[in-house]
Design an enzyme around this catalytic site. Structure first.
Site, mmCIF file in Angstrom:
data_model
loop_
_atom_site.group_PDB
_atom_site.id
_atom_site.type_symbol
_atom_site.label_atom_id
_atom_site.label_comp_id
_atom_site.label_asym_id
_atom_site.label_seq_id
_atom_site.Cartn_x
_atom_site.Cartn_y
_atom_site.Cartn_z
ATOM 1 N N HIS A 215 0.847 -1.236 0.088
ATOM 2 C CA HIS A 215 -0.239 0.420 -0.335
ATOM 3 C C HIS A 215 0.978 1.137 0.294
ATOM 4 O O HIS A 215 1.961 1.334 0.404
ATOM 5 C CB HIS A 215 -0.760 -0.435 1.150
ATOM 6 C CG HIS A 215 -0.712 -0.091 2.793
ATOM 7 N ND1 HIS A 215 0.346 1.046 3.312
ATOM 8 C CD2 HIS A 215 -0.282 -1.330 3.146
ATOM 9 C CE1 HIS A 215 0.597 1.108 4.233
ATOM 10 N NE2 HIS A 215 0.458 -0.670 4.679
ATOM 11 N N CYS A 231 3.200 -4.463 6.517
ATOM 12 C CA CYS A 231 2.738 -4.589 5.427
ATOM 13 C C CYS A 231 3.844 -3.935 4.616
ATOM 14 O O CYS A 231 5.036 -3.695 4.674
ATOM 15 C CB CYS A 231 1.718 -3.654 5.561
ATOM 16 S SG CYS A 231 0.562 -3.799 5.748
#
Length: 255
Positions: A215, A231
């Site tokens: 992301h 992440c």
């Protein structure tokens, strides 16, 4: 003889008085010259009135007039005119970054050679070097700098892109909310709508059924560091470019 001499002297004196008296009276009661007052209030005539000398152009103040006819100078008041400023451009306030925003040039996107055996469309993430490779074919790959999981939150494996989202919302896991509150004293929101302030940034590519994603970020200075909870972070402009290239179902290798 003596009497005659006395009479002569008396007559002479009277004659002299008769000649001098008219001239003296005329000088005394004749028209006087005009009185010219000095504009300087510190002139001697002011001192004679009992005032105090003041600087040139100043004001004389009398606190106790001696007579009812005494002149009392009124104090002059000088009101400062408000300063007028025109043609001034209003500059936008500067926002001080929380940390240094410069990025090492090696983490900027670039096309590099690739001699591996993965087919085009595959994403390979090297967490040690902090690079993400998108295989393009013809011996080339697109390389991006990334932020990876901090110590204790790194992982490796193979997943597939299960879905993609633009300006995704963020729902932090209950475990993360508890951990951040206890260790950092911060209270994370239960849910945060997508937008420039959202930690997930402009785009998100979800990895399988895990909680991990590739992301964007609202902290671009963290690219190239181990700072996340697992992440893979990218600059917003970089994840947007990858978002357009990668397809749902594409293989993602984390190593």
């Amino acid at each position: 003889m003596k009497k005659c001499a006395f009479l002569l002297l008396s007559g002479a004196a009277l004659s002299l008085a008769s000649f001098t008296a008219p001239a003296y009276a005329g000088d005394r009661y004749g028209q006087r010259p005009p009185v010219v007052l000095s504009p300087d209030l510190s002139a001697p005539w002011v001192m004679q009135l009992g005032g105090q000398a003041a600087p040139r152009g100043g004001v004389v103040y009398r606190t106790k007039p001696r007579t009812k006819r005494a002149l009392v100078a009124q104090p002059r008041t000088h009101r400062a005119e408000p300063r007028r400023v025109t043609n001034v451009a209003l500059a936008a306030p500067r926002i001080k970054p929380k940390q240094a925003s410069q990025l090492d040039p090696k983490f900027l996107p670039q096309t590099v050679s690739y001699d591996g055996n993965q087919k085009p469309g595959t994403i390979i993430i090297d967490t040690n070097q902090r690079f993400l490779y998108y295989v393009m074919g013809n011996g080339q790959a697109r390389r991006y700098g990334v932020g990876v999981g901090k110590e204790g939150f790194g992982w490796s494996g193979t997943e597939k892109i299960s879905r993609k989202a633009e300006w995704p919302g963020w729902t932090p896991p209950a475990e993360m909310i508890k951990r951040v509150r206890e260790k950092e004293g911060r209270i994370l929101p239960v849910h945060m709508k997508g937008g420039p302030e959202n930690p997930l940034g402009a785009r998100a590519l979800y990895l399988g059924s895990t909680l991990y994603r590739i992301h964007g970020t609202n902290q671009p200075w963290t690219i190239g560091r181990a700072v996340s909870s697992g992440c893979i972070r990218m600059r917003n402009e970089d994840v947007t470019d990858l978002y357009e290239r990668a397809k749902v179902g594409a293989k993602v290798i984390v190593m």
